[in-house]
Design a protein around this motif. Structure first.
Motif, PDB file in Angstrom:
ATOM      1  N   ASN A 291       0.905  -1.300   0.022  1.00 15.12           N
ATOM      2  CA  ASN A 291      -0.097  -0.031   0.035  1.00 15.12           C
ATOM      3  C   ASN A 291       0.617   1.152  -0.014  1.00 15.12           C
ATOM      4  N   PRO A 292       0.988   2.141  -0.983  1.00 15.21           N
ATOM      5  CA  PRO A 292       1.605   3.299  -1.191  1.00 15.21           C
ATOM      6  C   PRO A 292       1.314   4.371  -0.507  1.00 15.21           C
ATOM      7  N   ASN A 293       0.078   4.417  -0.135  1.00 11.74           N
ATOM      8  CA  ASN A 293      -0.700   5.419   0.607  1.00 11.74           C
ATOM      9  C   ASN A 293      -0.357   5.502   2.039  1.00 11.74           C
ATOM     10  N   ILE A 294       0.859   6.027   2.350  1.00 11.80           N
ATOM     11  CA  ILE A 294       1.347   5.921   3.682  1.00 11.80           C
ATOM     12  C   ILE A 294       1.569   7.220   4.079  1.00 11.80           C
ATOM     13  N   VAL A 295       0.962   7.694   5.521  1.00 11.74           N
ATOM     14  CA  VAL A 295       1.276   8.767   6.021  1.00 11.74           C
ATOM     15  C   VAL A 295       1.878   8.434   7.583  1.00 11.74           C
ATOM     16  N   ALA A 296       3.422   8.836   7.478  1.00 15.77           N
ATOM     17  CA  ALA A 296       3.896   8.655   8.945  1.00 15.77           C
ATOM     18  C   ALA A 296       3.923   9.497   9.503  1.00 15.77           C
ATOM     19  N   ILE A 297       3.657   9.369  11.010  1.00 15.50           N
ATOM     20  CA  ILE A 297       3.618  10.269  11.985  1.00 15.50           C
ATOM     21  C   ILE A 297       4.968  10.148  12.902  1.00 15.50           C
ATOM     22  N   LEU A 298       5.677  10.891  13.116  1.00 18.73           N
ATOM     23  CA  LEU A 298       6.998  10.773  13.731  1.00 18.73           C
ATOM     24  C   LEU A 298       7.023  11.397  14.938  1.00 18.73           C
ATOM     25  N   SER A 299       7.574  10.685  16.037  1.00 15.55           N
ATOM     26  CA  SER A 299       7.548  11.040  17.247  1.00 15.55           C
ATOM     27  C   SER A 299       9.110  10.996  18.016  1.00 15.55           C
ATOM     28  N   CYS A 300       9.723  11.929  18.017  1.00 10.99           N
ATOM     29  CA  CYS A 300      11.145  12.007  18.520  1.00 10.99           C
ATOM     30  C   CYS A 300      11.413  13.685  18.882  1.00 10.99           C
ATOM     31  N   GLY A 301      12.187  14.005  19.453  1.00 15.78           N
ATOM     32  CA  GLY A 301      12.696  15.354  20.023  1.00 15.78           C
ATOM     33  C   GLY A 301      13.685  15.923  19.286  1.00 15.78           C
ATOM     34  N   SER A 302      14.413  15.380  18.143  1.00 15.98           N
ATOM     35  CA  SER A 302      15.235  15.807  17.381  1.00 15.98           C
ATOM     36  C   SER A 302      15.596  15.437  15.949  1.00 15.98           C
ATOM     37  N   ALA A 303      16.179  16.124  15.311  1.00 15.48           N
ATOM     38  CA  ALA A 303      16.422  15.739  13.868  1.00 15.48           C
ATOM     39  C   ALA A 303      16.692  14.347  13.610  1.00 15.48           C
ATOM     40  N   VAL A 304      16.163  13.720  12.648  1.00 19.93           N
ATOM     41  CA  VAL A 304      16.692  12.257  12.184  1.00 19.93           C
ATOM     42  C   VAL A 304      16.734  12.421  10.606  1.00 19.93           C
ATOM     43  N   GLU A 305      17.597  11.497  10.161  1.00 23.05           N
ATOM     44  CA  GLU A 305      17.929  11.246   8.548  1.00 23.05           C
ATOM     45  C   GLU A 305      16.654  10.423   8.302  1.00 23.05           C
ATOM     46  N   MET A 306      16.097  10.838   7.098  1.00 23.67           N
ATOM     47  CA  MET A 306      15.125  10.108   6.268  1.00 23.67           C
ATOM     48  C   MET A 306      15.281   9.530   4.858  1.00 23.67           C
ATOM     49  N   PRO A 307      16.285   8.643   4.958  1.00 21.24           N
ATOM     50  CA  PRO A 307      16.633   8.111   3.400  1.00 21.24           C
ATOM     51  C   PRO A 307      15.340   7.596   2.984  1.00 21.24           C
ATOM     52  N   TRP A 308      14.349   7.060   3.577  1.00 22.15           N
ATOM     53  CA  TRP A 308      13.161   6.424   3.220  1.00 22.15           C
ATOM     54  C   TRP A 308      12.018   7.418   2.942  1.00 22.15           C
ATOM     55  N   ILE A 309      12.173   8.396   2.785  1.00 18.24           N
ATOM     56  CA  ILE A 309      11.093   9.676   2.877  1.00 18.24           C
ATOM     57  C   ILE A 309      10.116   9.351   1.517  1.00 18.24           C
ATOM     58  N   ASP A 310      10.813   8.888   0.497  1.00 18.62           N
ATOM     59  CA  ASP A 310      10.216   8.638  -0.832  1.00 18.62           C
ATOM     60  C   ASP A 310       9.069   7.815  -0.637  1.00 18.62           C
ATOM     61  N   GLN A 311       9.124   6.896   0.490  1.00 16.47           N
ATOM     62  CA  GLN A 311       8.148   5.639   0.454  1.00 16.47           C
ATOM     63  C   GLN A 311       6.915   6.155   1.190  1.00 16.47           C
ATOM     64  N   VAL A 312       6.983   7.525   1.753  1.00 18.66           N
ATOM     65  CA  VAL A 312       5.395   7.974   2.283  1.00 18.66           C
ATOM     66  C   VAL A 312       5.070   9.030   1.619  1.00 18.66           C
ATOM     67  N   LYS A 313       3.721   9.197   1.620  1.00 18.07           N
ATOM     68  CA  LYS A 313       2.964  10.424   0.917  1.00 18.07           C
ATOM     69  C   LYS A 313       2.859  11.499   1.733  1.00 18.07           C
ATOM     70  N   GLY A 314       2.609  11.363   3.093  1.00 16.29           N
ATOM     71  CA  GLY A 314       2.622  12.432   4.008  1.00 16.29           C
ATOM     72  C   GLY A 314       3.501  12.123   5.180  1.00 16.29           C
ATOM     73  N   LEU A 315       3.790  13.220   5.719  1.00 13.18           N
ATOM     74  CA  LEU A 315       4.869  13.107   6.964  1.00 13.18           C
ATOM     75  C   LEU A 315       4.650  14.167   8.161  1.00 13.18           C
ATOM     76  N   LEU A 316       3.926  13.754   9.181  1.00 10.62           N
ATOM     77  CA  LEU A 316       3.573  14.696  10.284  1.00 10.62           C
ATOM     78  C   LEU A 316       4.555  14.546  11.435  1.00 10.62           C
ATOM     79  N   HIS A 317       5.297  15.429  11.572  1.00  6.31           N
ATOM     80  CA  HIS A 317       6.038  15.491  12.951  1.00  6.31           C
ATOM     81  C   HIS A 317       5.503  15.998  14.081  1.00  6.31           C
ATOM     82  N   GLY A 318       5.017  15.246  14.991  1.00 11.49           N
ATOM     83  CA  GLY A 318       4.501  15.588  16.478  1.00 11.49           C
ATOM     84  C   GLY A 318       5.539  15.928  17.520  1.00 11.49           C
ATOM     85  N   TYR A 319       6.984  15.742  17.142  1.00 11.26           N
ATOM     86  CA  TYR A 319       7.906  15.956  18.038  1.00 11.26           C
ATOM     87  C   TYR A 319       7.611  15.362  19.281  1.00 11.26           C
TER      88      TYR A 319
END
Length: 812
Positions: A440-468
């Motif tokens: 299923n390519p229709n992925i929305v990632a919800i990210l939970s962390c308190g600092s910057a991270v690398e995202m070499p995988w970002i092309d595999q998500v259509k939505g990205l919401l960072h809640g910190y």
């Protein structure tokens, strides 16, 4: 002096007595003079008043309190008024918990993304950090209690923080690492400041006369109290001379005696001690006044709703391909990820809050109006691959219109006392993402962390919401953004590089054995990326909305910049307009642009508002190392207004009259700094910048271990006992990790491995006396039996020794 009448009635013994804690969290009282004990509590994003007895040091559970979003989260709101509102509610809760001084906010710069405590700090930019902190301070102190800004200064890593020497040139120190503190002092008017553990250019911060006297007291005019970080005391008399009033926690009278002896010998004039006593008395009396007035016990539900509002405004929408968000009515949603069931909402360590209420995604899903077809954890929280969980999650994902994938960093990865090893999301979570993407390519990632991270995988998500780290109501806040009930308005307060190696400080972090060199100078965060033209994943100030905004009609004069901002979309929203300034002269090296103002504006669909961002005393200044003053370079300045540091929408120009200061640099000696390409600065060039030689960064393995040497250094001890201690600590750490006790293992590293020998005395609140530490040092340095006898004698003597410090004979 404000309390001269009281001080004149005090004995020398009593004055010295006040200069250290009564126990772990309280100051001492003198009943005959009406001086009460006041209470300190951790609290950058919630009150952590420990339920355990105040005589016990440690990260014990606190009384229930509202866990608000962390500073790194709220900074993404770019809303100073919102920060002030959080401060007011923190102040209310402090009153309810009988807390006089709240230990926060933290304004250290995010020099490097791996700093384990970045979740507790606002930004990589000192202007944004300072303005947000000033708001918090005003809010907290409006309730009559005190904030305590920390950690002063240049505490930008956790590794070896109690012994590391931060080697920083003067201009970088002033412009980057002290500006937020300056704003906190001058605009926030903080009543208390906490010094850091580390050394700064050779001396411990609470003993650093340049930092404490020249800058803090004289230049900034600070008249409040300075308190050590817990266990940070080194030379008590040197600290007092520098103007460090309060040493915490208690030393059981040991350092009181040092102060008395220093007065007797003439090393300290009693007038200097009196000034310190006066400033501490002011903190005690003014905060105690707050408890003489009627106040209400805080309402848990109301504070919870405030925490949710703060989280909603701080969430950052990073990607929205094909307008996959907000979710459409009737879409079938699969919820996957352990963080959905058990929210990751705060950091670990001294700021750990015991929440009054805690929202989890699956408990709030029904009220969100979204249609869930099921939930699967998908991965083990602490990094082990589980094929069965991946298969179950993939099967569920294949049946959904949209997958909500909750991923991030676990609680023990970002912690007080330890730095992260890398910028990666755990491999088992990325393995899950790959598996879901296949079905299923229709992925929305919800990210939970308190600092910057690398995202070499970002092309595999259509939505990205960072809640910190959104606090106790963060899970519900995220659902409200996903559903469209809330239009996201957060913008990143830090840059996200493509990879860690692109970070300007990556070659210099966390430094050598004894020191860390700030060779990148001024060029941290976007100041580096924008000047050196280094591509990033997400720029500083970046964040998407469910609507669009148009900038137009810029007007610049010597008072500030005015422009029009139009909501060109179909829904109401808030936009953070950012003011950047760049000097067009190349006579003095500077970043291409620097944040000098911002304003968050709510605009209805189709509406246009006129926005003005004024200039202030920091807009055009730079620190001149020749004049040792803030100066203004006479030049044309680019005035830039944009939606992020990389998305400048409007530009103007302004000629600014200078102060006529001499040029501070010979351009030919600083090629890296004039180009902004500071990722690999030669040592000779850095020494030109420092104005001195770089100190040796390795331990002297030939010398016996001393007070400021660490347990880590016992691997080189001359005595077998010392090497045994080192091996025992290393084994304990390995074993605890092996059996899954990562949090306890981290505590071993934080509290033992990197602990200087003097810290054994300071961190045990004086239970282990300095003579006992002397015995331990003899043992590890090859004199086992002599040291053991010394230790036993010192132990017996300590049992007979009064613990309060009041029994020391008075000197009239």
């Amino acid at each position: 002096m404000k309390y001269k009448d009281i001080i004149e009635k005090m004995t020398l013994q009593e004055k010295a007595y006040l200069m250290s804690g009564k126990d772990i969290w309280q100051t001492k009282e003198i009943e005959r003079l009406g001086i009460k004990s006041i209470f300190f509590a951790d609290g950058p994003h919630g009150i952590r008043k420990q339920a355990a007895a105040a005589s016990k040091l440690g990260l014990n559970a606190g009384f229930p309190a509202t866990c608000y979003p962390t500073a790194a989260t709220v900074a993404n709101s770019w809303n100073i008024e919102l920060g002030e509102k959080v401060g007011e509610y923190l102040g209310d809760e402090a009153l309810s918990h009988k807390v006089n001084v709240l230990l926060g906010p933290g304004v250290n710069m995010k020099r490097n993304p791996l700093c384990g405590r970045n979740f507790e700090y606002y930004s990589e930019d000192p202007y944004l950090a300072g303005k947000m902190a000033a708001g918090y301070i005003r809010g907290i102190q409006s309730r009559g209690i005190s904030a305590c800004v920390k950690h002063f200064a240049a505490n930008n890593q956790e590794k070896r923080r109690m012994s590391i020497d931060a080697v920083v040139d003067e201009r970088t120190l002033r412009e980057i690492y002290l500006t937020a503190f300056e704003i906190a002092v001058k605009e926030g008017k903080t009543k208390a400041i906490m010094t850091s553990y580390n050394r700064l250019n050779g001396s411990y911060t609470n003993e650093n006369m340049h930092l404490m006297q020249d800058i803090l007291r004289k230049e900034w005019g600070y008249t409040g109290t300075v308190v050590t970080d817990w266990g940070a005391g080194n030379d008590r008399v040197a600290g007092l001379l520098a103007g460090n009033e309060l040493e915490m926690p208690t030393t059981r009278g040991e350092t009181n005696e040092e102060i008395i002896e220093a007065v007797r010998s003439g090393r300290i004039q009693e007038e200097q001690l009196n000034e310190c006593v006066d400033r501490l008395l002011d903190l005690i009396f003014t905060t105690e006044e707050a408890f003489q007035k009627p106040y209400l016990k805080f309402q848990e539900e109301r504070h919870h709703r405030v925490s949710q509002k703060v989280a909603e405004e701080s969430i950052v929408l990073l990607k929205n391909k094909d307008q996959i968000l907000p979710l459409k009515f009737g879409q079938k949603v699969a919820v996957i990820g352990d963080f959905a069931q058990n929210a990751r909402y705060q950091g670990a360590g001294s700021s750990l809050v015991n929440p009054t209420i805690l929202d989890h995604t699956m408990d709030c899903f029904e009220e969100s109006g979204l249609v869930s077809i099921g939930y699967e954890p998908g991965f083990d929280r602490y990094g082990k691959t589980n094929k069965d969980k991946i298969e179950k999650a993939s099967k569920l994902a294949s049946q959904a219109d949209v997958v909500l994938l909750y991923i991030g960093l676990d609680e023990v990865t970002e912690a007080d006392g330890l730095d992260r090893h890398n910028m990666k999301i755990p491999a088992n979570q990325i393995e899950l993402l790959h598996a879901i993407h296949e079905v299923n390519p229709n992925i929305v990632a919800i990210l939970s962390c308190g600092s910057a991270v690398e995202m070499p995988w970002i092309d595999q998500v259509k939505g990205l919401l960072h809640g910190y780290l959104g606090g106790q109501a963060g899970a519900r806040a995220i659902l409200r953004v996903l559903s469209g009930d809330v239009n996201p308005s957060g913008k990143l307060a830090e840059t996200y590089p493509l990879r860690y190696e692109d970070t300007p400080s990556s070659r210099y972090f966390p430094g050598g054995e004894t020191s860390v060199e700030y060779r990148e100078g001024l060029f941290i965060g976007y100041r580096y990326y924008d000047t050196a033209n280094v591509e990033v994943l997400f720029p500083f100030g970046y964040g998407l909305s469910y609507t669009t905004f148009d900038y137009s009609d810029i007007r610049v004069d010597h008072h500030g910049v005015t422009f029009s901002l139009t909501n060109t979309g179909k829904v109401a929203g808030m936009e953070v307009a950012q003011l950047y300034v760049g000097c067009e002269s190349d006579a003095i090296f500077r970043p291409a642009k620097e944040l000098k103002g911002f304003k968050k504006v709510f605009i209805n669909a189709g509406e246009t508002k006129t926005v003005t961002i004024p200039f202030d005393d920091k807009t055009f200044r730079y620190f001149n190392v020749k004049t040792n003053e803030w100066e203004i370079e006479e030049a044309d300045y680019r005035i830039m207004v944009g939606a992020s540091s990389a998305d400048i929408r409007l530009t103007g120009k302004l000629w600014v009259q200078g102060t006529g200061a001499p040029l501070p640099y010979d351009k030919h000696k600083y090629p890296s700094y004039y180009s902004g390409r500071v990722a690999n600065v030669p040592v000779e060039e850095f020494e030109h910048l420092l104005g001195r030689q770089v100190p040796v960064s390795t331990w002297d393995r030939e010398q016996p271990l001393g007070y400021n040497d660490t347990i880590e250094q016992c691997q080189y001890a001359k005595g077998v006992f010392g090497r045994f201690i080192f091996l025992a600590v290393v084994f304990a750490y390995w074993f605890l990790k092996k059996i899954g006790k990562r949090s306890t293992a981290n505590l071993i590293m934080m509290s033992v491995y990197y602990l200087p020998f003097r810290g054994i005395n300071r961190m045990t609140a004086g239970i282990v006396t300095m003579p006992m530490v002397d015995g331990l040092l003899l043992m590890v340095n090859g004199h086992f039996f002599k040291g053991l006898i010394h230790l036993i004698r010192a132990f017996r003597k300590s049992k007979k020794r009064p613990g309060t410090g009041l029994e020391v004979p008075a000197v009239e």
